[in-house]
Design a protein around this motif. Structure first.
Motif, PDB file in Angstrom:
ATOM      1  N   ALA A 150       1.001  -1.310   0.018  1.00  0.00           N
ATOM      2  CA  ALA A 150      -0.098  -0.081   0.133  1.00  0.00           C
ATOM      3  C   ALA A 150       0.951   1.306  -0.070  1.00  0.00           C
ATOM      4  CB  ALA A 150      -1.004   0.009   1.013  1.00  0.00           C
ATOM      5  N   GLY A 151       2.232   1.177   0.135  1.00  0.00           N
ATOM      6  CA  GLY A 151       3.030   2.293   0.162  1.00  0.00           C
ATOM      7  C   GLY A 151       2.855   3.238   1.385  1.00  0.00           C
ATOM      8  N   CYS A 152       2.613   2.655   2.377  1.00  0.00           N
ATOM      9  CA  CYS A 152       2.502   3.463   3.795  1.00  0.00           C
ATOM     10  C   CYS A 152       3.653   3.456   4.375  1.00  0.00           C
ATOM     11  CB  CYS A 152       1.250   2.741   4.794  1.00  0.00           C
ATOM     12  SG  CYS A 152      -0.349   2.959   4.095  1.00  0.00           S
ATOM     13  N   SER A 153       3.958   4.536   5.286  1.00  0.00           N
ATOM     14  CA  SER A 153       5.227   4.795   5.870  1.00  0.00           C
ATOM     15  C   SER A 153       5.709   3.624   7.158  1.00  0.00           C
ATOM     16  CB  SER A 153       5.099   6.230   6.475  1.00  0.00           C
ATOM     17  OG  SER A 153       4.561   6.216   7.751  1.00  0.00           O
ATOM     18  N   TYR A 154       6.774   3.592   7.444  1.00  0.00           N
ATOM     19  CA  TYR A 154       7.128   2.640   8.564  1.00  0.00           C
ATOM     20  C   TYR A 154       6.310   2.999   9.667  1.00  0.00           C
ATOM     21  CZ  TYR A 154      10.523   1.401  12.222  1.00  0.00           C
ATOM     22  OH  TYR A 154      10.998   0.884  13.296  1.00  0.00           O
ATOM     23  N   TRP A 155       5.949   4.220   9.978  1.00  0.00           N
ATOM     24  CA  TRP A 155       5.393   4.424  11.428  1.00  0.00           C
ATOM     25  C   TRP A 155       3.837   4.151  11.297  1.00  0.00           C
ATOM     26  CZ3 TRP A 155       7.995   4.318  15.724  1.00  0.00           C
ATOM     27  CH2 TRP A 155       9.166   4.956  15.837  1.00  0.00           C
ATOM     28  N   ILE A 156       3.245   4.428  10.031  1.00  0.00           N
ATOM     29  CA  ILE A 156       2.235   4.200   9.816  1.00  0.00           C
ATOM     30  C   ILE A 156       1.647   2.618   9.661  1.00  0.00           C
ATOM     31  CG2 ILE A 156      -0.055   4.210   8.246  1.00  0.00           C
ATOM     32  CD1 ILE A 156       0.402   6.814   9.836  1.00  0.00           C
ATOM     33  N   SER A 157       2.486   1.896   9.024  1.00  0.00           N
ATOM     34  CA  SER A 157       2.411   0.400   8.884  1.00  0.00           C
ATOM     35  C   SER A 157       2.634  -0.290  10.097  1.00  0.00           C
ATOM     36  CB  SER A 157       3.553  -0.139   7.917  1.00  0.00           C
ATOM     37  OG  SER A 157       3.563   0.568   6.635  1.00  0.00           O
ATOM     38  N   SER A 158       3.664   0.161  11.056  1.00  0.00           N
ATOM     39  CA  SER A 158       3.845  -0.650  12.298  1.00  0.00           C
ATOM     40  C   SER A 158       2.611  -0.087  13.325  1.00  0.00           C
ATOM     41  CB  SER A 158       5.261  -0.234  12.799  1.00  0.00           C
ATOM     42  OG  SER A 158       5.478   1.057  12.907  1.00  0.00           O
ATOM     43  N   ALA A 159       2.089   1.282  13.320  1.00  0.00           N
ATOM     44  CA  ALA A 159       1.348   1.494  14.151  1.00  0.00           C
ATOM     45  C   ALA A 159      -0.124   0.905  14.096  1.00  0.00           C
ATOM     46  CB  ALA A 159       1.272   3.187  14.045  1.00  0.00           C
ATOM     47  N   ALA A 160      -0.344   0.797  12.590  1.00  0.00           N
ATOM     48  CA  ALA A 160      -1.590   0.213  12.364  1.00  0.00           C
ATOM     49  C   ALA A 160      -1.710  -1.473  12.864  1.00  0.00           C
ATOM     50  CB  ALA A 160      -1.842   0.011  10.748  1.00  0.00           C
ATOM     51  N   ASN A 161      -0.523  -2.005  12.576  1.00  0.00           N
ATOM     52  CA  ASN A 161      -0.297  -3.368  13.102  1.00  0.00           C
ATOM     53  C   ASN A 161      -0.652  -3.465  14.641  1.00  0.00           C
ATOM     54  OD1 ASN A 161       0.613  -5.887  14.101  1.00  0.00           O
ATOM     55  ND2 ASN A 161       2.716  -5.159  13.675  1.00  0.00           N
ATOM     56  N   TYR A 162      -0.034  -2.753  15.531  1.00  0.00           N
ATOM     57  CA  TYR A 162      -0.078  -2.675  16.936  1.00  0.00           C
ATOM     58  C   TYR A 162      -1.600  -2.105  17.454  1.00  0.00           C
ATOM     59  CZ  TYR A 162       4.154  -4.627  17.112  1.00  0.00           C
ATOM     60  OH  TYR A 162       5.354  -5.582  17.019  1.00  0.00           O
ATOM     61  N   ILE A 163      -2.214  -1.404  16.845  1.00  0.00           N
ATOM     62  CA  ILE A 163      -3.550  -0.859  17.044  1.00  0.00           C
ATOM     63  C   ILE A 163      -4.545  -1.856  16.990  1.00  0.00           C
ATOM     64  CG2 ILE A 163      -5.441   0.723  16.365  1.00  0.00           C
ATOM     65  CD1 ILE A 163      -3.094   2.959  16.080  1.00  0.00           C
ATOM     66  N   LEU A 164      -4.616  -2.608  15.696  1.00  0.00           N
ATOM     67  CA  LEU A 164      -5.601  -3.524  15.450  1.00  0.00           C
ATOM     68  C   LEU A 164      -5.350  -4.815  16.210  1.00  0.00           C
ATOM     69  CD1 LEU A 164      -5.721  -2.882  11.612  1.00  0.00           C
ATOM     70  CD2 LEU A 164      -7.291  -2.139  13.270  1.00  0.00           C
ATOM     71  N   THR A 165      -4.051  -5.442  16.294  1.00  0.00           N
ATOM     72  CA  THR A 165      -3.871  -6.604  16.726  1.00  0.00           C
ATOM     73  C   THR A 165      -3.630  -6.203  18.486  1.00  0.00           C
ATOM     74  OG1 THR A 165      -1.366  -6.507  16.639  1.00  0.00           O
ATOM     75  CG2 THR A 165      -2.557  -7.703  15.107  1.00  0.00           C
ATOM     76  N   SER A 166      -3.621  -5.304  18.994  1.00  0.00           N
ATOM     77  CA  SER A 166      -3.693  -5.053  20.339  1.00  0.00           C
ATOM     78  C   SER A 166      -4.979  -5.191  21.017  1.00  0.00           C
ATOM     79  CB  SER A 166      -2.988  -3.879  20.659  1.00  0.00           C
ATOM     80  OG  SER A 166      -2.044  -3.457  20.596  1.00  0.00           O
ATOM     81  N   ILE A 167      -6.172  -4.782  20.130  1.00  0.00           N
ATOM     82  CA  ILE A 167      -7.647  -5.161  20.629  1.00  0.00           C
ATOM     83  C   ILE A 167      -7.895  -6.649  20.818  1.00  0.00           C
ATOM     84  CG2 ILE A 167      -9.804  -4.985  19.954  1.00  0.00           C
ATOM     85  CD1 ILE A 167      -8.921  -2.371  18.409  1.00  0.00           C
ATOM     86  N   LEU A 168      -7.332  -7.355  19.843  1.00  0.00           N
ATOM     87  CA  LEU A 168      -7.248  -9.020  20.087  1.00  0.00           C
ATOM     88  C   LEU A 168      -6.643  -9.551  21.075  1.00  0.00           C
ATOM     89  CD1 LEU A 168      -8.362 -11.775  19.020  1.00  0.00           C
ATOM     90  CD2 LEU A 168      -6.289 -11.508  17.342  1.00  0.00           C
ATOM     91  N   SER A 169      -5.422  -8.957  21.346  1.00  0.00           N
ATOM     92  CA  SER A 169      -4.511  -9.303  22.407  1.00  0.00           C
ATOM     93  C   SER A 169      -5.021  -9.085  23.663  1.00  0.00           C
ATOM     94  CB  SER A 169      -2.992  -8.748  22.140  1.00  0.00           C
ATOM     95  OG  SER A 169      -2.099  -8.995  23.188  1.00  0.00           O
ATOM     96  N   PHE A 170      -5.687  -7.676  23.864  1.00  0.00           N
ATOM     97  CA  PHE A 170      -6.175  -7.478  25.116  1.00  0.00           C
ATOM     98  C   PHE A 170      -7.131  -8.432  25.643  1.00  0.00           C
ATOM     99  CE2 PHE A 170      -9.697  -5.817  27.674  1.00  0.00           C
ATOM    100  CZ  PHE A 170      -9.003  -5.111  28.889  1.00  0.00           C
ATOM    101  N   PHE A 171      -8.137  -9.115  24.932  1.00  0.00           N
ATOM    102  CA  PHE A 171      -9.097  -9.799  25.226  1.00  0.00           C
ATOM    103  C   PHE A 171      -8.702 -11.346  25.548  1.00  0.00           C
ATOM    104  CE2 PHE A 171     -11.814  -6.364  23.433  1.00  0.00           C
ATOM    105  CZ  PHE A 171     -12.556  -6.263  24.176  1.00  0.00           C
ATOM    106  N   LEU A 172      -7.670 -11.694  24.397  1.00  0.00           N
ATOM    107  CA  LEU A 172      -7.013 -13.068  24.861  1.00  0.00           C
ATOM    108  C   LEU A 172      -6.226 -13.072  25.995  1.00  0.00           C
ATOM    109  CD1 LEU A 172      -6.400 -13.824  20.918  1.00  0.00           C
ATOM    110  CD2 LEU A 172      -8.099 -14.850  22.457  1.00  0.00           C
TER     111      LEU A 172
END
Length: 137
Positions: A37-59
């Motif tokens: 998608a051509g997103c930046s380093y910080w956008i790509s890594s932040a999106a990863n942690y925002i989205l997977t952190s929600i799942l991680s919290f509950f599990l």
């Protein structure tokens, strides 16, 4: 030494199991956003942690640490832990890899840096969740 053996137990195994799921999903998000998608380093890594952190919290709250605490406390501590671990891990990984891989292409440096950041994040996050976010009372 006794404190260290207390941290290496069945909860660590469960945390790593949850982490495998989160890592696979997160890698697809992060590397897909950066490389496809051509997103930046910080956008790509932040999106990863925002989205997977929600799942991680509950599990991790229920399965790994079996935390039954109600209210906003665990969620606030978890979010704070994720933010600190993210900034620390990726703040260390990026300059380190930029220095060590100075002659490599930008995409190589960024991809290696994201991978190193993931590894650092995992260690910091386990300690933060175990000792802070879902600490035993």
């Amino acid at each position: 030494m006794n404190r260290l053996t207390h941290l290496v137990d069945a909860k660590l195994l469960k945390f790593l199991l949850v982490g495998v799921v989160n890592t696979l999903v997160g890698m697809a998000i992060m590397f897909g956003l950066y490389n496809l998608a051509g997103c930046s380093y910080w956008i790509s890594s932040a999106a990863n942690y925002i989205l997977t952190s929600i799942l991680s919290f509950f599990l991790n709250k229920r399965f790994t640490f079996q935390n039954r605490e109600r209210g906003a406390g665990p969620a606030v501590r978890f979010a704070l832990n994720i933010a600190v671990c993210y900034l620390l891990a990726y703040g260390i990984a990026q300059p380190l890899c930029l220095h060590l891989l100075a002659g490599a292409a930008q995409a190589v440096r960024d991809n290696v840096s994201m991978f190193v950041g993931m590894c650092l994040f995992t260690g910091f996050n386990y300690l933060g969740q175990r000792l802070f976010a879902f600490r035993e009372k």
